[in-house]
Motif scaffolding. Sequence first.
Motif, PDB file in Angstrom:
ATOM      1  N   LEU A  75       4.670   2.738  -3.867  1.00 54.55           N
ATOM      2  CA  LEU A  75       5.034   1.446  -3.998  1.00 54.55           C
ATOM      3  C   LEU A  75       5.935   0.913  -2.764  1.00 54.55           C
ATOM      4  CD1 LEU A  75       5.032  -1.173  -5.650  1.00 54.55           C
ATOM      5  CD2 LEU A  75       6.850  -0.342  -7.047  1.00 54.55           C
ATOM      6  N   GLU A 129       9.429  -7.434  -5.863  1.00 51.80           N
ATOM      7  CA  GLU A 129       9.572  -7.472  -7.344  1.00 51.80           C
ATOM      8  C   GLU A 129      10.535  -8.650  -7.773  1.00 51.80           C
ATOM      9  OE1 GLU A 129      13.330  -5.170  -5.893  1.00 51.80           O
ATOM     10  OE2 GLU A 129      11.590  -5.726  -5.309  1.00 51.80           O
ATOM     11  N   LYS A 184       3.999   6.829  -9.665  1.00 49.54           N
ATOM     12  CA  LYS A 184       4.553   6.626  -8.224  1.00 49.54           C
ATOM     13  C   LYS A 184       5.091   7.980  -7.601  1.00 49.54           C
ATOM     14  CE  LYS A 184       2.815   2.618  -7.741  1.00 49.54           C
ATOM     15  NZ  LYS A 184       2.290   2.474  -9.008  1.00 49.54           N
ATOM     16  N   VAL A 233       8.815   5.166  -4.121  1.00 52.39           N
ATOM     17  CA  VAL A 233       9.058   3.867  -4.053  1.00 52.39           C
ATOM     18  C   VAL A 233       9.837   3.527  -2.705  1.00 52.39           C
ATOM     19  CG1 VAL A 233      10.109   1.712  -4.863  1.00 52.39           C
ATOM     20  CG2 VAL A 233       8.963   3.562  -6.348  1.00 52.39           C
ATOM     21  N   ARG A 259      11.280   0.875   0.044  1.00 50.97           N
ATOM     22  CA  ARG A 259      11.873  -0.354   0.223  1.00 50.97           C
ATOM     23  C   ARG A 259      12.110  -0.617   1.838  1.00 50.97           C
ATOM     24  NH1 ARG A 259      13.606  -4.385  -2.858  1.00 50.97           N
ATOM     25  NH2 ARG A 259      13.642  -2.505  -4.674  1.00 50.97           N
TER      26      ARG A 259
END
Length: 300
Positions: A90, A228, A261, A264, A266
């Motif tokens: 993600l 998100e 997942k 993740v 970012r």
Amino acid sequence: DLAAEPSDIGDLPASAALLMEEAALLLQSIAPTVSGQGPLALARALARAATLNADQMGAVALVANAMQTAGEAQGRPERMKPTGRLLRMLLLGGGGCGKTRIVNLVLTALFTQYWGPRGVVKAAPSNKAARGILGKTLHAAAKLGTSPMDVKSLSCGEKTRAALASLWAPAGALVIDETPQSTAALYHALALRSTYGRAAAHRLDIAEYAEPATTFGAMPVVVESGDELQLPPIPSTAGLFADLVDASTVHRAGVDIFRQKVYVYRLGTMKRFTDPTLVSVLTKMRKSGGCKLTAKEWAA
């Protein structure tokens, strides 16, 4: 019937159906000399040509490394096996962090190089987001009509399975943009319908569609991106981040698959915006609980 999308019309070549013109030119110029070294080398060259920063390259490296390891285990074939889970990631970040650039200029080229002209399925909840990556809406990718999204209603006949197989069976990767804007039920429907499309070609048991090793029809690579903090779907209780109290079985199943997942990642740098004041304001907007603006930021 769902309206046709640009990538739904005809059997277009990869350069027209999946690759942006810039990406096609990059791949054409780079792949002949680099692709034989494996996904890592090609991804590195594509990322540099696309002027990705170190933050963005980190996300690409996670995908390419998983593909490199699998390719070496398979004997470094020109085309990798389009089945067997390798990575679920993600990719999160606000506007301007480069999520779409990573997908359009690097990952799509990487996937089509090692899984062929139809080697990646790209989809998004909305038409606008789908067009931005030359993909399909989630509804179109799952060949959904207006019927309910429970497991029984999602079963499909021979004609629909053939249509699903045409799209899903050849692919080795799935990219979903703006995933947080999807409902959990729609996400679940995509997972199940993609398995219907891949079951015959890859000898899958459809009943195992939600198992970690076989989600999305045992698709090797699944990369999802989004923010998100963007507005959730309507109603918000249908979203993937919503409270599960009183949620339906299908909703919970979608969330369970979404949670599978490996990474993740970012993205923290904004490449689209260069004005320091604007960057500061946008950064503060994302702070939990709010953050005071300076007089200069208010004036801007």
